[in-house]
Scaffold this motif. Structure first.
Motif, PDB file in Angstrom:
ATOM      1  N   CYS A 134       0.184  -1.448  -0.104  1.00 38.45           N
ATOM      2  CA  CYS A 134       0.000   0.144   0.107  1.00 38.45           C
ATOM      3  C   CYS A 134       0.925   1.682  -0.126  1.00 38.45           C
ATOM      4  O   CYS A 134       0.305   2.378  -0.626  1.00 38.45           O
ATOM      5  CB  CYS A 134      -1.112  -0.165   1.331  1.00 38.45           C
ATOM      6  SG  CYS A 134      -2.429  -1.402   1.220  1.00 38.45           S
ATOM      7  N   VAL A 139      -1.495   3.106  -2.201  1.00 35.00           N
ATOM      8  CA  VAL A 139      -3.370   3.017  -1.774  1.00 35.00           C
ATOM      9  C   VAL A 139      -3.650   3.072  -0.289  1.00 35.00           C
ATOM     10  O   VAL A 139      -2.387   3.097   0.244  1.00 35.00           O
ATOM     11  CB  VAL A 139      -3.400   1.675  -2.082  1.00 35.00           C
ATOM     12  CG1 VAL A 139      -4.505   1.285  -1.515  1.00 35.00           C
ATOM     13  CG2 VAL A 139      -3.413   1.053  -3.621  1.00 35.00           C
ATOM     14  N   THR A 141      -4.857   2.360   2.780  1.00 34.00           N
ATOM     15  CA  THR A 141      -4.949   1.111   3.535  1.00 34.00           C
ATOM     16  C   THR A 141      -6.848   1.266   3.712  1.00 34.00           C
ATOM     17  O   THR A 141      -6.772  -0.019   3.335  1.00 34.00           O
ATOM     18  CB  THR A 141      -3.963   1.466   5.236  1.00 34.00           C
ATOM     19  OG1 THR A 141      -4.341   2.274   6.098  1.00 34.00           O
ATOM     20  CG2 THR A 141      -2.924   0.617   4.747  1.00 34.00           C
TER      21      THR A 141
END
Length: 283
Positions: A134, A139, A141
């Motif tokens: 991530c 990204v 989480t």
């Protein structure tokens, strides 16, 4: 261990009337968990996200499989699926490839499916602060519904973990057999995990010794060193003629031997050169 975590958790998360979409190259523990769940299981082509008009592969891409199953519904009754979960790994242990997590999340959000991410081989070793794929792929989480990891690798201990919403964790506490019937992690085991986390975060205040010269090395510096070593080693292997799989930044560097008869000799020579390797024959 991480193997039991996947095998025991997946059957609790989804059962009959649900469907699991699993990457073709997912770990055996995931395969066992999917099989034990009682849910319908569909396999999608490894790291292939979006559908195309003409497919020449035996397994569909994630979006194609997902859309097809939503349209068909449950076998026999064609009722809507009770739950849809897409399962993938952060770094694939045999291929050394990072998953295409941003694309997977895009597809899952579009079709309202859950995401299950296995970070056994990525947590604690990739990302600026060791927080896994991530962090590497940018990204959030919060976009991953279930995050799984192992304490047997980066943390040098034993056991596995699941990260998710408070509601999910409370549900697992009362329904997961591995938690209900398993024994508690021993104090030394738990302390090893906590100590490893402090090292990764640079909170241990210790020094590392290399070539008999002591130098202060924070967790961030150690992670940077691991990444630089990986990205140095991989192209050097390719330059001298090895067939190497995987992505940059990946801590798994698979070398293809192709001739099974050469594997024992390769392993012995690596050992003689003080190079740690794991050799196996895959069909």
């Amino acid at each position: 261990m991480g193997f039991v975590t996947n095998s025991a958790i997946l059957p609790v998360l989804v059962g009959e009337g649900g469907i699991i979409l699993s990457d073709k190259l997912n770990h055996r523990s995931i395969i066992y968990g999917c099989s034990a769940s009682g849910a319908t299981v569909r396999i999608f082509e490894h790291n292939s996200m979006f559908s195309t008009i003409h497919l020449t592969i035996s397994f569909g891409r994630t979006e194609e499989v997902l859309r097809e199953e939503i349209a068909k519904g449950q076998p026999g009754t064609h009722k809507p699926w009770k739950k849809i979960i897409v399962v993938l790994e952060g770094i694939y242990s045999m291929e050394g490839e990072l998953c295409k997590l941003p694309e997977i999340i895009t597809v899952c959000k579009k079709y309202k499916a859950y995401t299950y991410l296995d970070e056994a081989h990525s947590i604690g070793v990739v990302g600026k602060t060791g927080r896994g794929v991530c962090e590497v792929l940018g990204v959030d989480t919060a976009d991953v519904d279930v995050m799984m990891g192992s304490f047997t690798k980066s943390f040098g201990s034993c056991g596995g973990y699941i990260v998710g919403s408070k509601e999910l964790i409370e549900y697992l506490k009362y329904t997961c057999p591995a938690h209900l019937y398993g024994t508690t992690i021993s104090p030394p085991t738990a302390q090893q995990i906590l100590s490893a986390i402090k090292v990764i975060l640079g909170e241990d205040g210790s020094s590392r010794c290399m070539l008999n010269k002591f130098w202060l090395c924070t967790g961030a510096q150690k992670l940077t060193q691991i990444r630089e070593n990986n990205n140095f080693f991989r192209p050097k292997l390719q330059k001298i003629g090895f067939k190497v799989l995987g992505d940059n930044d990946s801590t798994v560097i698979p070398i293809m031997i192709y001739n099974p008869g050469k594997i024992p000799a390769f392993s012995r020579e690596c050992l003689r050169q003080n190079l740690s390797t794991i050799c196996f024959y895959a069909v």
